[in-house]
Design an enzyme around this catalytic site. Sequence first.
Site, short mmCIF file in Angstrom:
data_model
loop_
_atom_site.label_atom_id
_atom_site.label_comp_id
_atom_site.label_asym_id
_atom_site.label_seq_id
_atom_site.Cartn_x
_atom_site.Cartn_y
_atom_site.Cartn_z
CG HIS A 54 -62.53 -61.95 70.57
ND1 HIS A 54 -61.48 -62.57 69.92
CD2 HIS A 54 -61.97 -61.14 71.50
CE1 HIS A 54 -60.33 -62.14 70.43
NE2 HIS A 54 -60.61 -61.28 71.40
CD GLU A 56 -65.27 -64.50 65.73
OE1 GLU A 56 -64.66 -64.42 64.65
OE2 GLU A 56 -64.98 -63.79 66.72
CB CYS A 84 -58.67 -65.09 67.31
SG CYS A 84 -59.66 -65.31 68.82
CB CYS A 87 -63.19 -66.98 68.08
SG CYS A 87 -63.31 -65.42 69.00
#
Length: 157
Positions: A54, A56, A84, A87
């Site tokens: 992701h 991040e 999320c 993350c």
Amino acid sequence: MPKTDADWMRLAIEKAREGMINGQTPFGAVITKHNELVVAAHNVVWATTDITAHGEVNAIRLACKALGTIDLSGCTIYSSTEPCPMCFSAIHWAGIEKIFYGANIADATAAGFNELVISNDDMKRMGQSKVEVIKDFMKKEAQDVFHEFMKNKGKTY
């Protein structure tokens, strides 16, 4: 001249667009330390066939490498979308002190992403995390990226 929080968020949003242009999903992140850029990155899940890549997490990996440490104390992360749970946990474990995010989990879900509906506020409270969360920062600009993404039907996400 020092950059503002809005400048850093604009860069995160630009990275989300860059990811989208490169066939990735529209999630970007910037990490700064003492108001200096450490890294700017976007989601690379499809490019790496790594579901954990992701925006991040990618930014955290790059920041740790750039700084030569897993301790990102003193750092701030700017994320185009609310992190999320995975993350958020990585942000917490890295010791990042502050999260600014634009669009929220509901916006990502509305754009067709399979999100776990656990807010950063809930993660912070339940996990007793000390990370400061600044939500809905430049939200409209961040939401615009999702609208652009949804117009490009046929893209993988």
